[in-house]
Scaffold this active site. Sequence first.
Site, short mmCIF file in Angstrom:
data_model
loop_
_atom_site.label_atom_id
_atom_site.label_comp_id
_atom_site.label_asym_id
_atom_site.label_seq_id
_atom_site.Cartn_x
_atom_site.Cartn_y
_atom_site.Cartn_z
N GLY A 31 43.60 84.31 3.28
CA GLY A 31 44.21 83.51 2.22
C GLY A 31 44.75 82.18 2.71
O GLY A 31 44.39 81.72 3.79
N ALA A 32 45.63 81.57 1.89
CA ALA A 32 46.11 80.20 2.15
C ALA A 32 44.87 79.31 2.37
O ALA A 32 44.73 78.63 3.38
CB ALA A 32 47.07 80.13 3.32
N LEU A 33 43.98 79.37 1.40
CA LEU A 33 42.64 78.79 1.57
C LEU A 33 42.66 77.27 1.66
O LEU A 33 43.44 76.60 0.98
CB LEU A 33 41.74 79.22 0.41
CG LEU A 33 41.58 80.74 0.24
CD1 LEU A 33 40.62 81.04 -0.91
CD2 LEU A 33 41.10 81.41 1.52
N GLU A 35 39.80 73.78 3.02
CA GLU A 35 38.39 73.37 3.02
C GLU A 35 37.55 74.13 4.07
O GLU A 35 36.35 74.31 3.88
CB GLU A 35 38.33 71.85 3.22
CG GLU A 35 36.97 71.23 3.01
CD GLU A 35 36.28 71.59 1.69
OE1 GLU A 35 36.96 71.68 0.65
OE2 GLU A 35 35.05 71.80 1.72
N HIS A 37 37.78 77.36 4.76
CA HIS A 37 37.33 78.57 4.06
C HIS A 37 36.30 78.23 2.99
O HIS A 37 35.30 78.93 2.83
CB HIS A 37 38.52 79.24 3.36
CG HIS A 37 39.64 79.65 4.25
ND1 HIS A 37 40.84 79.00 4.29
CD2 HIS A 37 39.75 80.67 5.15
CE1 HIS A 37 41.65 79.58 5.14
NE2 HIS A 37 41.01 80.59 5.70
N ASP A 150 37.48 79.79 14.90
CA ASP A 150 37.99 80.90 15.72
C ASP A 150 36.82 81.40 16.54
O ASP A 150 36.23 82.45 16.24
CB ASP A 150 38.57 81.98 14.80
CG ASP A 150 39.66 81.42 13.92
OD1 ASP A 150 40.78 81.26 14.41
OD2 ASP A 150 39.38 81.09 12.74
N SER A 185 43.69 74.60 9.38
CA SER A 185 44.19 75.95 9.63
C SER A 185 45.30 76.23 8.63
O SER A 185 46.07 75.33 8.29
CB SER A 185 44.76 76.04 11.05
OG SER A 185 45.57 77.18 11.18
P1 AMP Z 1 41.56 83.09 8.32
O1 AMP Z 1 41.94 83.08 6.87
O2 AMP Z 1 42.34 82.15 9.16
O3 AMP Z 1 41.50 84.51 8.88
O4 AMP Z 1 40.08 82.55 8.37
C1 AMP Z 1 39.06 83.12 7.60
C2 AMP Z 1 37.74 82.55 8.04
O5 AMP Z 1 37.76 81.14 7.85
C3 AMP Z 1 37.45 82.80 9.52
O6 AMP Z 1 36.08 83.09 9.67
C4 AMP Z 1 37.81 81.48 10.14
O7 AMP Z 1 37.12 81.21 11.35
C5 AMP Z 1 37.39 80.52 9.05
N1 AMP Z 1 38.06 79.23 9.20
C6 AMP Z 1 39.40 79.00 9.25
N2 AMP Z 1 39.65 77.69 9.46
C7 AMP Z 1 38.44 77.08 9.54
C8 AMP Z 1 38.01 75.73 9.77
N3 AMP Z 1 38.88 74.74 9.95
N4 AMP Z 1 36.69 75.48 9.81
C9 AMP Z 1 35.79 76.49 9.64
N5 AMP Z 1 36.12 77.77 9.43
C10 AMP Z 1 37.43 78.06 9.38
#
Ligand code: AMP
Length: 280
Positions: A31-33, A35, A37, A150, A185
């Site tokens: 969550g906290a989506l 660009e 995501h 990541d 992030s």
């Molecule tokens: P998270 O919500 O942080 O667990 O991320 C969910 C998915 O989004 C994971 O596969 C992350 O690698 C991806 N993600 C997060 N930030 C980015 C970004 N800046 N660019 C590309 N993918 C991202």
Amino acid sequence: MMKFTTKADVQRQIRIWKKLYKSVALVPTMGALHEGHLSLVRKAQSVAERVVVSIFVNPTQFNNADDLSKYPRTEEADLALLRELGVHAVFTPAVAEIYPGDTQTVVSVPELAAPWEGAGRAGHFEGVATIVSILFHMLTPDVALFGEKDFQQLRIIEQLTTDLHLPVKIIRGELIRDKSGLALSSRNERLSDVGRKTALSLHESLLTIQELYRAGTSDVDTLLAAGTKILADTDGLTTDYLAIVEESTLAPAKELCGNTYRTLVCGYVEDVRLLDNMRL
Ligand code: AMP
């Protein structure tokens, strides 16, 4: 857009899609989506006929209770963004839906999980590997998408999918940055304006290493020294690690020859742990 909170309901819908021979993509998120995501969601829409986004702040991958409680939760805004994109379904389970009672099984990818993020965060990648395995079994997607942001996590998920012969194709999404170069992030929301500027040194160190390499410097120590200097000269930034690694094993590169390499960096700004990486 359909919203499911229980395993039974989401599985019923996925069974219907499978009976109609629709391919299903899963984009797991916490969550906290932003660009980053959303770019994964768009890619999912281009490779599959039905897209499910999961939003689940997985407690077992946090080794710090404070980090878990401070993790941003913006469900209403997240749902609005996903609805606008035309996502078919969102899965937002409660913790008890995923871990009912005495869950014992843990998925571990020990070699890839040992260094870098794994070194300072005991159990983090076991938490990640376990929740991803649970989601794959629960939702049986044909493809699942993960961001290169990541990178270590992505490699661990690719490895576990191969090792366990899971019938899911893993697709990588490129790392998305804001205009200034800061890697997007959910944790950036905790940075002040000054903190965001400080954090740019992470990107700058990666770019410097890449530029030097592409201009002909191939000595690993020389490249790392140039990146380290940028990080060390930045007030308010504490570096955890800066490393040039071989992409598939994540082992530190001794010399750069033939294989594909990536620079990984992690540092703290205003007590927020920030990650970035870049292919050499
Ligand atoms: P998270 O919500 O942080 O667990 O991320 C969910 C998915 O989004 C994971 O596969 C992350 O690698 C991806 N993600 C997060 N930030 C980015 C970004 N800046 N660019 C590309 N993918 C991202």
